[in-house]
Structures are given as C-alpha cells and as structure tokens.
Design a protein around this motif. Structure first.
Motif, PDB file in Angstrom:
ATOM      1  N   MET A   1      38.105  -9.900  -6.970  1.00 10.79           N
ATOM      2  CA  MET A   1      38.803  -8.644  -7.230  1.00 10.79           C
ATOM      3  C   MET A   1      39.817  -8.857  -8.348  1.00 10.79           C
ATOM      4  O   MET A   1      40.521  -9.867  -8.382  1.00 10.79           O
ATOM      5  CB  MET A   1      39.502  -8.164  -5.967  1.00 10.79           C
ATOM      6  CG  MET A   1      40.185  -6.824  -6.146  1.00 10.79           C
ATOM      7  SD  MET A   1      40.727  -6.138  -4.579  1.00 10.79           S
ATOM      8  CE  MET A   1      39.202  -5.397  -4.038  1.00 10.79           C
ATOM      9  N   VAL A   2      39.879  -7.886  -9.269  1.00  7.23           N
ATOM     10  CA  VAL A   2      40.872  -7.929 -10.339  1.00  7.23           C
ATOM     11  C   VAL A   2      41.784  -6.702 -10.312  1.00  7.23           C
ATOM     12  O   VAL A   2      42.816  -6.698 -10.973  1.00  7.23           O
ATOM     13  CB  VAL A   2      40.232  -8.101 -11.739  1.00  7.23           C
ATOM     14  CG1 VAL A   2      39.539  -9.453 -11.854  1.00  7.23           C
ATOM     15  CG2 VAL A   2      39.279  -6.960 -12.067  1.00  7.23           C
TER      16      VAL A   2
ATOM     17  N   VAL B   1      51.763  -3.671  -8.872  1.00  7.14           N
ATOM     18  CA  VAL B   1      51.986  -5.106  -8.833  1.00  7.14           C
ATOM     19  C   VAL B   1      51.098  -5.745  -9.898  1.00  7.14           C
ATOM     20  O   VAL B   1      49.922  -5.412 -10.008  1.00  7.14           O
ATOM     21  CB  VAL B   1      51.664  -5.672  -7.431  1.00  7.14           C
ATOM     22  CG1 VAL B   1      52.028  -7.132  -7.348  1.00  7.14           C
ATOM     23  CG2 VAL B   1      52.387  -4.878  -6.351  1.00  7.14           C
ATOM     24  N   LEU B   2      51.659  -6.684 -10.669  1.00  4.23           N
ATOM     25  CA  LEU B   2      50.943  -7.312 -11.771  1.00  4.23           C
ATOM     26  C   LEU B   2      50.972  -8.831 -11.624  1.00  4.23           C
ATOM     27  O   LEU B   2      52.036  -9.419 -11.407  1.00  4.23           O
ATOM     28  CB  LEU B   2      51.599  -6.916 -13.102  1.00  4.23           C
ATOM     29  CG  LEU B   2      51.073  -7.587 -14.369  1.00  4.23           C
ATOM     30  CD1 LEU B   2      49.606  -7.253 -14.600  1.00  4.23           C
ATOM     31  CD2 LEU B   2      51.912  -7.158 -15.566  1.00  4.23           C
ATOM     32  N   GLY B   3      49.793  -9.450 -11.726  1.00  3.82           N
ATOM     33  CA  GLY B   3      49.678 -10.908 -11.679  1.00  3.82           C
ATOM     34  C   GLY B   3      49.370 -11.417 -10.287  1.00  3.82           C
ATOM     35  O   GLY B   3      49.821 -10.857  -9.288  1.00  3.82           O
ATOM     36  N   TRP B   4      48.583 -12.493 -10.226  1.00  3.61           N
ATOM     37  CA  TRP B   4      48.138 -13.023  -8.942  1.00  3.61           C
ATOM     38  C   TRP B   4      49.290 -13.358  -8.007  1.00  3.61           C
ATOM     39  O   TRP B   4      49.259 -13.012  -6.825  1.00  3.61           O
ATOM     40  CB  TRP B   4      47.225 -14.234  -9.129  1.00  3.61           C
ATOM     41  CG  TRP B   4      47.033 -15.002  -7.855  1.00  3.61           C
ATOM     42  CD1 TRP B   4      47.412 -16.277  -7.599  1.00  3.61           C
ATOM     43  CD2 TRP B   4      46.468 -14.507  -6.635  1.00  3.61           C
ATOM     44  NE1 TRP B   4      47.107 -16.619  -6.292  1.00  3.61           N
ATOM     45  CE2 TRP B   4      46.524 -15.538  -5.682  1.00  3.61           C
ATOM     46  CE3 TRP B   4      45.913 -13.294  -6.236  1.00  3.61           C
ATOM     47  CZ2 TRP B   4      46.051 -15.409  -4.383  1.00  3.61           C
ATOM     48  CZ3 TRP B   4      45.441 -13.162  -4.942  1.00  3.61           C
ATOM     49  CH2 TRP B   4      45.512 -14.205  -4.036  1.00  3.61           C
TER      50      TRP B   4
ATOM     51  N   VAL C   1      45.611  -9.640 -13.021  1.00  3.14           N
ATOM     52  CA  VAL C   1      45.178  -8.792 -11.906  1.00  3.14           C
ATOM     53  C   VAL C   1      46.271  -7.774 -11.575  1.00  3.14           C
ATOM     54  O   VAL C   1      47.458  -8.013 -11.817  1.00  3.14           O
ATOM     55  CB  VAL C   1      44.787  -9.613 -10.651  1.00  3.14           C
ATOM     56  CG1 VAL C   1      43.655 -10.564 -10.956  1.00  3.14           C
ATOM     57  CG2 VAL C   1      45.969 -10.327 -10.051  1.00  3.14           C
ATOM     58  N   THR C   2      45.847  -6.641 -11.017  1.00  3.48           N
ATOM     59  CA  THR C   2      46.783  -5.565 -10.702  1.00  3.48           C
ATOM     60  C   THR C   2      46.442  -4.918  -9.375  1.00  3.48           C
ATOM     61  O   THR C   2      45.298  -4.944  -8.928  1.00  3.48           O
ATOM     62  CB  THR C   2      46.755  -4.475 -11.791  1.00  3.48           C
ATOM     63  OG1 THR C   2      45.399  -4.061 -12.013  1.00  3.48           O
ATOM     64  CG2 THR C   2      47.345  -4.963 -13.100  1.00  3.48           C
ATOM     65  N   ALA C   3      47.465  -4.325  -8.768  1.00  4.11           N
ATOM     66  CA  ALA C   3      47.270  -3.548  -7.540  1.00  4.11           C
ATOM     67  C   ALA C   3      48.225  -2.361  -7.562  1.00  4.11           C
ATOM     68  O   ALA C   3      49.366  -2.485  -8.001  1.00  4.11           O
ATOM     69  CB  ALA C   3      47.528  -4.410  -6.305  1.00  4.11           C
TER      70      ALA C   3
END
Length: 132
Positions: A109-110, A37-40, A27-29
């Motif tokens: 959400m991913v 940001v990468l990863g839960w 997942v990313t934001a």
C-alpha cells in the motif's frame, strides 16, 4: 492483507501494518479522523496510536472494485465494521480508496484515503486535552 492488518490493529496489535505498507517516505494516508499523514514512519505511527486505544473490532471492505495497470493498482469500496476505541464501540461505514504499488514482486500500500468519520472525530475531540 490490509483489511486483515486493520482488523488486527482494532484488537490492539501495534505494528500490524508493517508487512502491508511500502516503507517509503512518499506514502500517504487520509484517515477517518481527518488527519493527512505523510511518510512511512508517520503513517505507521498513526496506526500504532489507534492500536493503543483499541480493544476489539473488525473492519472489512465491501463493494470492492480493483483495477491494475502495470505495477500500480487501486481499490475503491466501502469500509464496514466496528471498533472499540477508548472503551467506546464505534460503527464504521465509509467510502475508501487504496493505492498499491508492486515492490519486489509483492503488492504494498502507498496510499489510503477514507471518508471522515464524525463518530471517530467526536471521540478524538473528547480525548484531546483542553486548549489553554
């Protein structure tokens, strides 16, 4: 569900994203303060950090457009609202793209991507310790 969780985060509720996000390492934001940001664990931690300095606010999506193809869905719109962060009221109005994936029958959400927020970036820069 994401915008209800985002509004709860604005009232200081850490962990508000736990039920709406996939817990995948993929997942990313891209946040309004400019971070990727990468990863839960990192994504959840980034929202929890904001919750620690939030004391009130509400964020919703306007002009929402959703498309669904199989087990993937995407949403675009305008995030709008206000939040009190570190005691300062910040207005929020920026474009957003969210991507969801169906996991075990539920939409999770991913990816979340919002425009940069100059007001939030300025607030965070004032809070950062001076570099030596």
């Amino acid at each position: 569900g994401f915008y209800a969780a985002l509004s709860r985060m604005c009232t200081g509720e850490a962990g508000s994203m736990n039920n709406v996000w996939s817990h995948s390492a993929a997942v990313t934001a891209l946040h309004p303060i400019g971070d990727r940001v990468l990863g839960w664990d990192a994504v959840n931690g980034s929202f929890d950090q904001v919750a620690q300095m939030a004391s009130g606010g509400e964020i919703a999506i306007e002009d929402q457009h959703v498309q669904v193809k199989g087990d993937m869905a995407w949403e675009v719109g305008i995030e709008s609202g206000q939040a009190t962060l570190a005691g300062e009221k910040i207005s929020i109005r920026h474009r957003v793209t969210n991507i969801y994936q169906r996991e075990n029958g539920a939409w999770k959400m991913v990816h979340h991507h919002s425009d940069p927020s100059p007001a939030m970036q300025e607030l965070v820069s004032r809070m950062a310790p001076p570099s030596s």
